[in-house]
Design a protein around this motif. Sequence first.
Motif: not given
Lengths: 287, 261
Positions: A88, A92, A115, A126-127, A130, A166, A169, B14, B17-18, B20-22, B24-25
Motif C-alpha cells: 500500500i 503512495f 498521525p 479509534s478503530w 469504527v 494503520h 503504514l 493518495l 489512503i489519507l 484510511f489514515l484519518y 477513524p480518528i
Amino acid sequence: MAGSLERADRRRAALMLSPAYLWLTAAVFLPLSAMAFFSLLTDVPFGGRDWAFTLQNYRDFFETGTYALLLWKSLKLGLIVTALCVLIGFPFALVLAKAIKGRAREALFLLVILPFWSNSLVRIFSWAIVLRGNGVLDAAVNAILPWEVRVNLMFSQSAIVIGLVHSYLPYVILTAYLALQAIDDSLIEAARSLGAPRRTILLRILLPLSAPGLIAGAVLIFVPVVGSFMEPRLLGGRVGTYYGTAIEDQFVAVFNWPLGAALSFILLAVVLVILALATPALRKAPT
Amino acid sequence: MTNRLLARLGHLYLGLILVFLYAPILVMAAMSFNRSEFYQLPFDFTTDWYAKLWHNGEILAAAGRSVWIAGTVTAIATVLGTAASIALYRHSFPGKALLRALLFPPIAIPWLITGTAMLVFFFGIGLDRGTPAVIIGHVALALPYVIVVVSSRLATLDPALEEAARSLGARPWTVTRAVTIPWILPGIIAGALFAFAVSFDQFVVSYFLSEPGDSTLPVLIYTSIRKGFTPEINAVSTLIIAVSMALMLLAARRVRFGGED
C-alpha cells in the motif's frame, strides 16, 4: 602546551557525553542484561524468595510448544502487516515523490507523518469504535448496499491487521519516499527518451534504487509488530493471544517474571537477528 | 493509459489512503460529541462528555501527571542530548561510531522488551514502580531522538564558525553559548518537542513501570478501554490527538521532514 589543551578537550568531551550515555546504560543496557540474568532463575531474587539458576524457562519455551507456536503466530502477523504496508505504501510514496510537486507535496507529506507521531493507543482505540458491530463501518456499508449486511470485524484477526497497518503504514511511506526522492529525475527521463516503457522504468530503476528504503521501512514495521501486545489485546479480544500478550501476561497477570524474561529475551534474539540481516540495507537507506 | 488518466488515478489513490489514515480518528472525535453512550446514530450533538471529563478526578489527575512527567523528561533529555550531540560534533575519538550506534537499540528494540527489562531491573535494585521509574525510562527513550534531531541540525554548522570564535579568544563555554547554541536552537526546540511527544504518548513502557492507581493518561485509557469504553474516553482521546498533532506541527516548522525539493 598542546598536549594539555588536548587533555582539557578530552575531559570536556567526556563531561558532555557521559550523562547521556550513563543514563542510557542505567535505563536500557543494564536492564537488558538484568533480564538475561532473570531468565535463568527459578524465582525472583527479592522479597526473601528462594531462587536458583535454571534453564527451565527456556526449556518451557522449546518443550511445551505453546510459546513457540505463539511466536510463530506473531511472526506471521508481522509478515502479513509488513507486506500490506509495503504494497500500500510504495505506490503512495511513488506518486508523492514523482508526480506531485512543491508545496502540495510538502503538505501531503506532513499529513502522512502527523498521525504517525500521534498517540498509537488512541488510534487503535479509534478503530475499535469504527469496527464494532452497529458501529460506523456497519452503518456506512449498509447505507451504500441495497441489502442488509451485518459488518462486525471487531475481535477478529482482520481487525488486528487493519489496526496495525494503520499504525505502521506511515513508516514505509516515509522511508520509501525519502529513497525515491533521492533518485535523479534525469535518470528516468533518459530511460523514457530511450523508449523504455513504464513497467521497465519501475522494475529496472525505481524499485532497485529504492530497495534500501523499502527494506528499512519493512524492518521498522516488522520488528514492533512481532512485539505488539496492545493492538491484539484491544482489537482481537479472545482471538488476540499472541507472543506479545503472552509476555505481558507473565508480568502483569501471572507474575512469573523469570519465564516472562526468558520469553522477552528470546524475542530480543529474534529481533537482533532480523536487524543484523537488514543492517546493510539500513545503512544505505537515506534517513 | 494516457498520462493524464494515470495522474488522476494517482491522486485518487493518495486521497483514499489519507481517508484510511484519518477516518477513524475523525469518527472517534465525532463520537465524542454524540449523545448516545453506545455510539448509536443518528448523531445528536452534545458537549456533555467533555463536561463530564472536567469533573472526572481520576482522568484529570492522570492527565496532570502525564504533562508533568513529559515536561520533566523533556527538560532532562534535551539538556543531556544536546550536550552529547555537541560533543559528538566537535570531537573525533575512537569509539565515536560505537556511541552513535548505541543510540539505535532504544529506538529499534520493541518497547515491550525494553519496558519489561526496565521493570525487572528497577525492581531488582529496589527502585520499584512509580513516577520516578517512569521518568527514568522515558528519558532513555527520548534521548536518542533528541541526539539524532540536534545532530542533524549541527551538521549544517560550519566548523570554521566555532574555530573563528575560538581563535579570537572565546572560552569553550562562550563559544557554545554565543555561536553553537544560537545556530542549532531550531534543532534543540524540535528535539524538545519530540522528547515531549515520546513521553506524553508513551504507553508500553509507562504501562509496565507505573503504579496501579498512579498511572499516566495512556495507561489509564488502556485499562478503561479493557473494562468497556464510553464517549468520555473518546473525549479525552480526541484531546490527546489534538495535543500531539499540534506538537508535531510545531516541530515540523523547524525540521524539514521532506528533505530538499
